[in-house]
Design a protein around this motif. Structure first.
Motif, PDB file in Angstrom:
ATOM      1  N   PHE A  90       0.803  -1.224  -0.092  1.00 33.18           N
ATOM      2  CA  PHE A  90      -0.086  -0.026   0.003  1.00 33.18           C
ATOM      3  C   PHE A  90       0.932   1.396   0.036  1.00 33.18           C
ATOM      4  O   PHE A  90       0.270   2.371  -0.064  1.00 33.18           O
ATOM      5  N   ALA A 121      -0.270   1.480   8.322  1.00 31.87           N
ATOM      6  CA  ALA A 121      -1.577   0.945   7.645  1.00 31.87           C
ATOM      7  C   ALA A 121      -2.499   1.904   8.436  1.00 31.87           C
ATOM      8  O   ALA A 121      -3.423   2.584   7.664  1.00 31.87           O
ATOM      9  N   ASP A 172      -5.837   5.525   0.653  1.00 36.32           N
ATOM     10  CA  ASP A 172      -6.700   4.437   0.647  1.00 36.32           C
ATOM     11  C   ASP A 172      -6.100   3.134   0.852  1.00 36.32           C
ATOM     12  O   ASP A 172      -5.846   2.464  -0.298  1.00 36.32           O
ATOM     13  N   PRO A 195      -7.065  -0.044   1.925  1.00 32.63           N
ATOM     14  CA  PRO A 195      -7.628  -1.413   1.434  1.00 32.63           C
ATOM     15  C   PRO A 195      -7.640  -1.253  -0.192  1.00 32.63           C
ATOM     16  O   PRO A 195      -7.363  -2.396  -0.617  1.00 32.63           O
ATOM     17  N   ALA A 196      -8.040  -0.415  -0.490  1.00 33.93           N
ATOM     18  CA  ALA A 196      -7.990  -0.019  -2.341  1.00 33.93           C
ATOM     19  C   ALA A 196      -6.514  -0.645  -2.706  1.00 33.93           C
ATOM     20  O   ALA A 196      -6.526  -1.346  -3.729  1.00 33.93           O
ATOM     21  N   VAL A 248      -4.120  -2.360  -1.418  1.00 39.36           N
ATOM     22  CA  VAL A 248      -3.894  -3.718  -0.836  1.00 39.36           C
ATOM     23  C   VAL A 248      -4.670  -4.637  -2.024  1.00 39.36           C
ATOM     24  O   VAL A 248      -4.070  -5.324  -2.575  1.00 39.36           O
ATOM     25  N   ALA A 249      -5.771  -4.235  -2.096  1.00 41.42           N
ATOM     26  CA  ALA A 249      -6.671  -4.930  -3.081  1.00 41.42           C
ATOM     27  C   ALA A 249      -6.080  -5.002  -4.515  1.00 41.42           C
ATOM     28  O   ALA A 249      -6.002  -5.922  -5.422  1.00 41.42           O
ATOM     29  N   GLU A 255      -2.757  -7.169  -4.525  1.00 38.67           N
ATOM     30  CA  GLU A 255      -3.305  -8.480  -4.646  1.00 38.67           C
ATOM     31  C   GLU A 255      -3.576  -9.020  -5.844  1.00 38.67           C
ATOM     32  O   GLU A 255      -3.203 -10.211  -6.480  1.00 38.67           O
TER      33      GLU A 255
END
Length: 312
Positions: free
Chosen positions: A162, A262, A268, A270-271, A273-274, A277
């Motif tokens: 992130f 984090a 952002d 979460p975005a 990391v998504a 991934e």
């Protein structure tokens, strides 16, 4: 007061010490063995100050006299860990005394105790403060050598999900640390280093500090070279019942730092990391659950193709 507390006090007061007392303080920090073993007069001679200055230095720290300084260092020497060879002999002896299962239990218990110690309020406060510094940093450099390198790698790897400001320093190929050439004020260097400190890690940390980089150290002592160079020290024990030091607590500190960063990060997370991934799946980094396993049965015959000879 133990040696770690003594060094922390000296470092906190160092900039305010008068001239000759500061010289004495520098000698004491840099020569712990001599402080424990030599007379006060001989230490003063080597430091280049009058003997009375050594006494004034001790009194400036709130101690009764210089004998108390020497006693602190003598205690530290007595508690210095054995070399790996001696600890290996102790390990073999413990196998004879408590058996394999007993050694396993001792190993797990001691490592778990070290990690539990990280939950003390003073250590948590230091980790939070370090994470806050890193969130504000222009870049975050990560440095570890030998057994400490995987810890630096883990911190850099997790942060990369992130945050793209992390730079893993590696000396592979003998190129030094070219990533540090642009380092300066506003940057943070995270150093993982235990006693005895690796020479190139000490030299790299000193180089970074000269250029205005903030040093955050994960180490086992304020008194080792990295502890003395650091602006912020995150202490975690490394002692284990085996002949080697454990780096498990250092992993715990690094992973805690990433979790704190984090939560404090302005982006952002979460975005980010998504997205990371998804790209790793796309690159084929991980084995997908629906994929069949590759052949794993032993190969029959004399050759790799089961028919003998060299495969085409």
């Amino acid at each position: 007061m133990n040696r770690i507390e003594f060094v922390a006090r000296v470092k906190n007061q160092f900039d305010e010490l008068p001239g000759q007392i500061r010289v004495a303080a520098g000698f004491v920090l840099d020569n712990p063995q001599e402080v424990a073993l030599l007379s006060m007069r001989e230490q003063a001679r080597r430091a280049g100050v009058p003997p009375a200055t050594m006494t004034r230095f001790a009194q400036h720290l709130g101690l009764s006299g210089y004998d108390e300084v020497r006693a602190i260092h003598a205690d530290a020497i007595r508690e210095t860990p054995e070399a790996y060879g001696g600890r290996a002999k102790n390990l073999v002896q413990r196998h004879r005394e408590v058996g394999v299962a007993g050694v396993a239990a001792e190993m797990v218990s001691q490592v778990a105790g070290h990690i539990a110690d990280l939950g003390a309020s003073s250590r948590v406060e230091q980790m939070v403060a370090a994470a806050q510094e890193m969130v504000k940093a222009r870049r975050i450099y990560c440095l570890g050598h030998r057994s400490s390198f995987p810890v630096a790698f883990q911190f850099n790897y997790l942060l990369s999900f992130f945050d793209d400001r992390s730079v893993l320093l590696n000396v592979t190929g003998g190129t030094g640390h070219p990533g540090l050439l642009d380092a300066g004020p506003g940057d943070v260097l995270l150093v993982i280093c235990y006693s005895p400190a690796a020479r190139h890690v000490v030299e790299t940390a000193a180089f970074a500090r000269r250029h205005g980089v903030r040093i955050v150290a994960i180490t086992d002592s304020e008194a080792n070279p990295i502890g003395r160079l650091a602006h912020r020290t995150l202490l975690c024990s490394s002692r284990s019942p085996s002949f080697f030091d454990t780096i498990s607590p250092a992993f715990a500190v690094c992973e805690t730092l990433v979790a704190l960063i984090a939560g404090l990060h302005p982006g952002d997370v979460p975005a980010a990391v998504a997205r990371a991934e998804e790209k790793l799946w796309d690159l084929g980094v991980w084995w997908r659950p629906e994929e069949p396993l590759p052949p794993s049965e032993p190969v029959s015959g004399n050759g790799a193709n089961g028919r003998g000879g060299v495969p085409n």
